[in-house]
Design a protein around this motif. Structure first.
Motif, PDB file in Angstrom:
ATOM      1  N   ALA A  35     -41.792  85.657  13.010  1.00 50.90           N
ATOM      2  CA  ALA A  35     -40.664  85.991  13.884  1.00 50.90           C
ATOM      3  C   ALA A  35     -40.166  84.768  14.648  1.00 50.90           C
ATOM      4  O   ALA A  35     -38.979  84.652  14.949  1.00 50.90           O
ATOM      5  N   GLU A  36     -41.071  83.837  14.948  1.00 45.07           N
ATOM      6  CA  GLU A  36     -40.695  82.613  15.657  1.00 45.07           C
ATOM      7  C   GLU A  36     -40.160  81.544  14.717  1.00 45.07           C
ATOM      8  O   GLU A  36     -39.791  80.459  15.152  1.00 45.07           O
ATOM      9  N   GLY A  37     -40.137  81.820  13.414  1.00 48.55           N
ATOM     10  CA  GLY A  37     -39.610  80.866  12.443  1.00 48.55           C
ATOM     11  C   GLY A  37     -40.600  79.799  12.012  1.00 48.55           C
ATOM     12  O   GLY A  37     -40.213  78.803  11.392  1.00 48.55           O
ATOM     13  N   LYS A  38     -41.872  79.984  12.304  1.00 46.22           N
ATOM     14  CA  LYS A  38     -42.882  79.001  11.926  1.00 46.22           C
ATOM     15  C   LYS A  38     -43.298  79.135  10.461  1.00 46.22           C
ATOM     16  O   LYS A  38     -43.859  78.205   9.896  1.00 46.22           O
ATOM     17  N   LEU A  39     -43.041  80.292   9.894  1.00 43.84           N
ATOM     18  CA  LEU A  39     -43.375  80.540   8.486  1.00 43.84           C
ATOM     19  C   LEU A  39     -42.128  81.017   7.752  1.00 43.84           C
ATOM     20  O   LEU A  39     -41.357  81.806   8.292  1.00 43.84           O
ATOM     21  N   ASP A  40     -41.982  80.564   6.504  1.00 40.46           N
ATOM     22  CA  ASP A  40     -40.876  81.095   5.699  1.00 40.46           C
ATOM     23  C   ASP A  40     -41.362  82.374   5.007  1.00 40.46           C
ATOM     24  O   ASP A  40     -42.536  82.749   5.105  1.00 40.46           O
ATOM     25  N   ASP A  41     -40.477  83.033   4.295  1.00 46.50           N
ATOM     26  CA  ASP A  41     -40.799  84.320   3.668  1.00 46.50           C
ATOM     27  C   ASP A  41     -42.007  84.232   2.741  1.00 46.50           C
ATOM     28  O   ASP A  41     -42.931  85.048   2.819  1.00 46.50           O
ATOM     29  N   LEU A  42     -41.980  83.248   1.850  1.00 46.02           N
ATOM     30  CA  LEU A  42     -43.030  83.122   0.850  1.00 46.02           C
ATOM     31  C   LEU A  42     -44.386  82.829   1.494  1.00 46.02           C
ATOM     32  O   LEU A  42     -45.397  83.467   1.167  1.00 46.02           O
ATOM     33  N   GLU A  43     -44.408  81.865   2.407  1.00 47.48           N
ATOM     34  CA  GLU A  43     -45.669  81.513   3.054  1.00 47.48           C
ATOM     35  C   GLU A  43     -46.203  82.670   3.883  1.00 47.48           C
ATOM     36  O   GLU A  43     -47.414  82.947   3.896  1.00 47.48           O
ATOM     37  N   TYR A  44     -45.335  83.405   4.547  1.00 53.64           N
ATOM     38  CA  TYR A  44     -45.759  84.573   5.321  1.00 53.64           C
ATOM     39  C   TYR A  44     -46.412  85.605   4.402  1.00 53.64           C
ATOM     40  O   TYR A  44     -47.490  86.120   4.706  1.00 53.64           O
ATOM     41  N   GLN A  45     -45.769  85.896   3.272  1.00 57.72           N
ATOM     42  CA  GLN A  45     -46.315  86.887   2.333  1.00 57.72           C
ATOM     43  C   GLN A  45     -47.673  86.448   1.790  1.00 57.72           C
ATOM     44  O   GLN A  45     -48.601  87.252   1.700  1.00 57.72           O
ATOM     45  N   GLU A  46     -47.786  85.173   1.431  1.00 53.08           N
ATOM     46  CA  GLU A  46     -49.048  84.664   0.893  1.00 53.08           C
ATOM     47  C   GLU A  46     -50.165  84.768   1.920  1.00 53.08           C
ATOM     48  O   GLU A  46     -51.274  85.220   1.612  1.00 53.08           O
TER      49      GLU A  46
END
Length: 161
Positions: A35-46
């Motif tokens: 939510a803070e933008g520290k992770l992109d979609d792919l990295e968050y999912q992984e």
């Protein structure tokens, strides 16, 4: 320690078995970072998929250590509804404190005024109005603050406890 069964950043806890609450806490940390933008979609999912497969607390650190200090990551954030109610209660408490202080000081100043007036000074100049007005400004600002809706900036403010 927030929602972890033990501090996952301490080496002695690395071999402890992780429970569902530990996995949920890692998911919360990852969601906050996303939510803070520290992770992109792919990295968050992984990372989220890895978090759901955690067996030992030692597996937590590599998933979250680059997202902030351990102290920051372990800090528990209140749900927004709880935070709003806590802030409203603080505002009501401040208003009560202001009104109580004003009432006590008004009573004290008026007693002093009457005692001095009855001992010969007379009821000429009503000086208690000035300190009452001064403290009254605090009452008015506390009342205005208590009636104002809770702002997003107030929700971001850390808790004092």
């Amino acid at each position: 320690m927030a929602g972890f069964s033990a501090n996952p950043f301490k080496l002695e806890n690395a071999s402890l078995r992780a429970g569902m609450s530990d996995r949920d806490e890692v998911a919360r940390i990852l969601s906050d970072a996303y939510a803070e933008g520290k992770l992109d979609d792919l990295e968050y999912q992984e990372r989220l998929e890895s978090a759901l497969r955690i067996k030992l607390l030692g597996e937590v650190r590599p998933l979250v250590i680059d997202l902030g200090s351990p102290k920051h990551l372990l800090a528990r954030r209140e749900p927004p509804a709880v935070a709003v109610e806590r802030i409203r209660a603080e505002k009501r408490s401040e208003l009560r404190r202001a009104v109580t202080t004003w009432t006590g000081l008004a009573l004290l100043f008026n007693v002093i005024y009457l005692v001095t007036a009855l001992t010969g000074a007379g009821l000429h100049y009503y000086w208690p109005i000035w300190p009452m007005v001064g403290v009254g400004i605090w009452v008015v600002t506390a009342l205005a603050d208590a009636r104002r809706p809770v702002s997003p900036k107030e929700l971001e403010r850390p808790r004092d406890d």
